[in-house]
Write a protein that holds these residues in place. Structure first.
Motif, mmCIF file in Angstrom:
data_model
loop_
_atom_site.group_PDB
_atom_site.id
_atom_site.type_symbol
_atom_site.label_atom_id
_atom_site.label_comp_id
_atom_site.label_asym_id
_atom_site.label_seq_id
_atom_site.Cartn_x
_atom_site.Cartn_y
_atom_site.Cartn_z
ATOM 1 N N GLU A 146 0.807 -1.212 0.000
ATOM 2 C CA GLU A 146 0.000 0.000 0.000
ATOM 3 C C GLU A 146 0.845 1.270 0.000
ATOM 4 O O GLU A 146 0.301 2.379 -0.009
ATOM 5 N N ASP A 147 2.154 1.135 0.015
ATOM 6 C CA ASP A 147 3.052 2.288 0.082
ATOM 7 C C ASP A 147 3.744 2.510 -1.257
ATOM 8 O O ASP A 147 3.952 1.571 -2.029
ATOM 9 N N SER A 148 4.126 3.749 -1.513
ATOM 10 C CA SER A 148 4.831 4.037 -2.759
ATOM 11 C C SER A 148 5.692 5.282 -2.616
ATOM 12 O O SER A 148 5.409 6.177 -1.811
ATOM 13 N N GLU A 152 4.648 8.925 -1.282
ATOM 14 C CA GLU A 152 4.975 9.718 -0.105
ATOM 15 C C GLU A 152 6.165 10.648 -0.344
ATOM 16 O O GLU A 152 6.210 11.759 0.191
ATOM 17 N N ASN A 190 9.983 5.773 5.138
ATOM 18 C CA ASN A 190 8.617 6.239 4.940
ATOM 19 C C ASN A 190 7.845 6.064 6.242
ATOM 20 O O ASN A 190 8.339 5.520 7.235
ATOM 21 N N HIS A 219 5.463 4.189 7.255
ATOM 22 C CA HIS A 219 5.152 2.846 7.729
ATOM 23 C C HIS A 219 6.391 1.971 7.894
ATOM 24 O O HIS A 219 6.259 0.779 8.197
ATOM 25 N N THR A 270 8.271 0.698 5.724
ATOM 26 C CA THR A 270 8.307 -0.381 4.726
ATOM 27 C C THR A 270 9.287 -0.084 3.593
ATOM 28 O O THR A 270 9.689 -0.987 2.864
#
Length: 347
Positions: free
Chosen positions: A69-71, A111, A177, A179, A181
């Motif tokens: 879900e992260d980028s 992000e 980031n 989270h 990750t």
């Protein structure tokens, strides 16, 4: 007056050298993968962990890295001013309609925007993207980058990475980031000359600008950085590592520092443009990192190329670059020349 005439003469020489020199790519094996199949994204894990890594090439130095879900992304460039506007120099500005059209919707959640250097073909579209499409993203890069973008973007959304960067063998500091990750470490690098050993649009800004540059020469290079980008498991250990460059460089500039862990580099993202202006690129990077996947970016012509067949960057023998990659890469490594907006699997 003599200085002005000399600058105009130099610009005219550059324009003459570049005009009509876009490289044919008819004989090259370009990687086209325009869409991710939804079922593949959901069912196929590209890494050993639970999260999946998908990478989209956005053209020039721009990449989107989606990890679960992260980028994060590297600075995209969609506006391609014409050759004469760049070299004379005439006024240039973002083509906001084109940016609105080409920036993928899924990229807007990134992000961070990692900026390797502050030339117009890497940074000019970024302020508009941050204003209109990514209101929470943070741009990271050199002092020059922050001093340019601060003209229109709040300082709280800009990160000067000077004190975070690795320098030679000395490692830098990781930036994570929200989270934990994804993390990245800037690496002090350099930008190859553009032609005949001459580097144009060099220089830096020590003080904040009050308005964005109006010509290509106002987008000064500043300090150039490479990046090490890690994708982490639930224990925050790196399970996939990328070495990224948006400008060719002479070693030791841009090489990996001595890392505290033993994680190897899985993917190297290289810059094709101006590689012949430095002595040992891409050999030095590939011999040090020994990646399994090699991505050849910044290979397409970026002068007024909208709605035209993709052509190669001018004054550059892309086939020669590929041959040099093949000569030094590991036997089982894969080299990819991606078309803009194609997806690249992390093998």
């Amino acid at each position: 007056m003599k200085i002005v005439k000399l600058n105009v003469f130099c610009c005219s020489v550059i324009a003459g050298l570049l005009a009509g020199c876009a490289t044919s790519v008819d004989n090259l094996a370009i990687h086209y993968h325009a869409d991710l199949v939804a079922q593949q994204v959901e069912e196929q894990s590209l890494l050993s962990g639970d999260q999946k890594l998908n990478i989209q090439y956005l053209g020039v130095g721009g990449y989107l890295f989606q990890y679960g879900e992260d980028s994060i992304m590297t600075a995209p460039s969609f506006t391609n001013p014409g050759l004469l506007n760049v070299t004379l120099p005439l006024s240039i500005e973002p083509d906001t309609d084109l940016v609105d059209k080409l920036l993928p919707a899924h990229a807007k959640q990134a992000e961070f925007i990692l900026v390797g250097h502050a030339h117009y073909d890497h940074l000019m579209d970024v302020p508009y993207i941050m204003q209109q499409h990514m209101p929470e993203a943070t741009a990271v890069g050199s002092t020059t980058m922050t001093n340019i973008v601060t003209a229109v973007i709040d300082d709280a959304r800009l990160l000067d990475i000077t004190d975070h960067a690795a320098d030679g063998q000395q490692p830098g500091r990781w930036i994570y980031n929200r989270h934990n990750t994804i993390r990245f470490m800037p690496v002090k690098s350099d930008h190859a000359p553009h032609f005949m050993g001459v580097k144009v649009m060099s220089g830096k800004y020590e003080d904040a600008l009050t308005e964005l540059p109006s010509t290509a020469y106002g987008w000064k290079e500043g300090q150039t950085y490479a990046y090490v980008i890690d994708f982490l498991d639930i224990q925050q250990q790196p399970i996939y590592r990328i070495h990224y460059q948006d400008a060719a460089s002479n070693s030791p500039d841009g090489l990996m520092p001595v890392m505290a862990d033993t994680k190897t580099v899985d993917m190297a993202i290289l810059c094709v443009a101006a590689f012949h202006q430095v002595d040992d690129y891409p050999e030095a990077i590939l011999q040090q990192t020994q990646p399994q996947t090699i991505v050849l970016g910044h290979w397409e012509d970026f002068f007024d190329n909208q709605n035209k067949p993709v052509r190669g960057v001018r004054m550059t023998n892309i086939d020669d670059f590929i041959q040099r990659v093949e000569a030094v890469k590991m036997d089982d490594a894969t080299a990819v020349l991606p078309a803009p907006f194609s997806w690249i699997q992390a093998y």
